[in-house]
Design a protein around this motif. Structure first.
Motif, mmCIF file in Angstrom:
data_model
loop_
_atom_site.group_PDB
_atom_site.id
_atom_site.type_symbol
_atom_site.label_atom_id
_atom_site.label_comp_id
_atom_site.label_asym_id
_atom_site.label_seq_id
_atom_site.Cartn_x
_atom_site.Cartn_y
_atom_site.Cartn_z
ATOM 1 N N GLY A 167 10.307 46.892 -104.265
ATOM 2 C CA GLY A 167 9.859 46.987 -105.792
ATOM 3 C C GLY A 167 8.438 47.360 -105.850
ATOM 4 N N GLY A 168 8.003 47.321 -107.019
ATOM 5 C CA GLY A 168 6.656 48.173 -107.290
ATOM 6 C C GLY A 168 6.639 48.456 -108.930
ATOM 7 N N ALA A 169 5.558 48.351 -109.447
ATOM 8 C CA ALA A 169 5.257 48.379 -110.981
ATOM 9 C C ALA A 169 6.075 49.433 -111.652
ATOM 10 C CB ALA A 169 3.822 48.423 -111.192
ATOM 11 N N GLU A 170 6.123 50.737 -111.358
ATOM 12 C CA GLU A 170 6.553 51.812 -112.051
ATOM 13 C C GLU A 170 8.143 51.887 -111.741
ATOM 14 O OE1 GLU A 170 2.154 52.872 -111.292
ATOM 15 O OE2 GLU A 170 3.986 52.136 -109.943
ATOM 16 N N ALA A 171 8.511 51.569 -110.364
ATOM 17 C CA ALA A 171 9.792 51.521 -110.108
ATOM 18 C C ALA A 171 10.677 50.450 -110.838
ATOM 19 C CB ALA A 171 10.029 51.212 -108.758
#
Length: 340
Positions: free
Chosen positions: A33-37
């Motif tokens: 996960g990750g914000a832009e992903a």
């Protein structure tokens, strides 16, 4: 089909099972996960051409992260391989009066040590309509901030709409550092996305008659925040996700969209949380999708709020819903009755 480019860091996520505390048992559930992903996955699920750009190590973990994105139809062909490690974060899910806990282990990650020369933005942005990044990325390092600036300038020059989610993370940088860096970067942004705390944390713009800790938010106060942001920066629009936290298990959720002249408010969704992580990213994806498809402002904020609400019923970072499912909730069908 509209093409959207997102840029940021994807991480390995390790979580205890269910509502266990960290290391209560020796087992972790692994995901990415990750914000832009998260935004990239949402946009792909909505049927858009979604391109994700990052740098990951050329090892089984880095390659697995890219493979996970590809499963959702996200284009990772512009991702760069290199660096020593993939960032990691540990998530302990809260319940009732116990808050969730996030622990970062992302220092010296591949993206934080990336160089501007790693990315050919002229090539990446060819044929694209929009570019999205968040304040998490420039918080990683001065190099990452320089890449965000170069990319935003290139996107503007090529006629893309630039979206930025302020996404302040106090575990990554101070308010003073965020204000200095984001003030420069936001001069190249068209649409600013934020949550109920970000404007105050990053720019010192506080909503009147609101107390986030008590879960008391003033619609007029946040309308004034949106106006002040548009006065301070060349934003064409501002979208704010609104979370009223009654506990770690129960939240009220809604959205505000300011088009530079008028403010539009979504209905309020009462949530029994499965997982709150990624709710703001789903809201951001909803705004991007709506604006690129020329939704009227009221419909845009209803769609975005519904997307964020649905995400918080789903385990993991990614919002695994279609545009049709979001439309159903946005139109008022929130009963949760079985679909047969």
């Amino acid at each position: 089909m509209k093409r959207v480019v997102t840029f940021g860091e994807i991480m390995l996520r390790l979580s205890p099972r269910g509502y266990e505390r960290l290391l209560q048992s020796p087992c972790f559930e692994a995901a990415f996960g990750g914000a832009e992903a998260n935004v990239a996955v949402s946009l792909a699920n909505f049927g858009m051409e979604s391109i994700y750009v990052t740098k990951v190590p050329q090892n089984p973990i880095g390659l697995a992260a890219l493979a996970e994105l590809k499963k959702f139809g996200v284009d990772t062909s512009f991702c760069v391989l290199g660096g020593e490690r993939l960032g990691v974060y540990y998530l302990e899910k809260g319940a009732s009066q116990r808050p969730s806990l996030c622990v970062y282990d992302r220092k010296n990650s591949a993206l934080s040590e990336a160089e501007p020369k790693d990315f050919d933005w002229q090539k990446i942005f060819k044929g694209a309509s929009a570019f999205h990044w968040t304040g998490v990325t420039p918080a990683l390092s001065k190099k990452a901030a320089a890449i965000c600036l170069e990319a935003s300038r290139a996107a503007k020059k090529m006629g893309l709409t630039v979206f930025c989610d302020l996404n302040y993370r106090k575990k990554l940088w101070t308010k003073a550092q965020a204000k200095k860096t984001m003030t420069e970067l936001c001069r190249h942004v068209d649409v600013c996305l934020l949550n109920e705390e970000d404007a105050e944390n990053v720019f010192g713009i506080k909503a009147a008659a609101s107390d986030v800790q008590e879960g008391r938010l003033s619609a007029k106060g946040y309308q004034d925040v949106a106006k002040k942001l548009c006065q301070a920066f060349p934003f064409k629009a501002v979208a704010i996700s609104q979370r009223e936290s009654h506990s770690a298990s129960d939240n009220s959720w809604s959205g505000i969209f300011y088009d530079g002249k008028n403010c539009f408010f979504s209905k309020k969704h009462e949530l029994r949380l499965v997982e709150r992580v990624g709710g703001g990213d789903a809201f951001a994806a909803g705004i991007i999708y709506s604006l690129l498809n020329k939704f009227p402002p009221k419909k845009a904020v209803e769609f975005a709020a519904a997307a964020g609400a649905l995400k918080q019923t789903i385990e993991g970072d990614f919002n695994r819903v279609s545009a049709a499912e979001v439309e159903r909730l946005a139109s008022g069908d929130g009963s949760g009755r079985v679909l047969r």
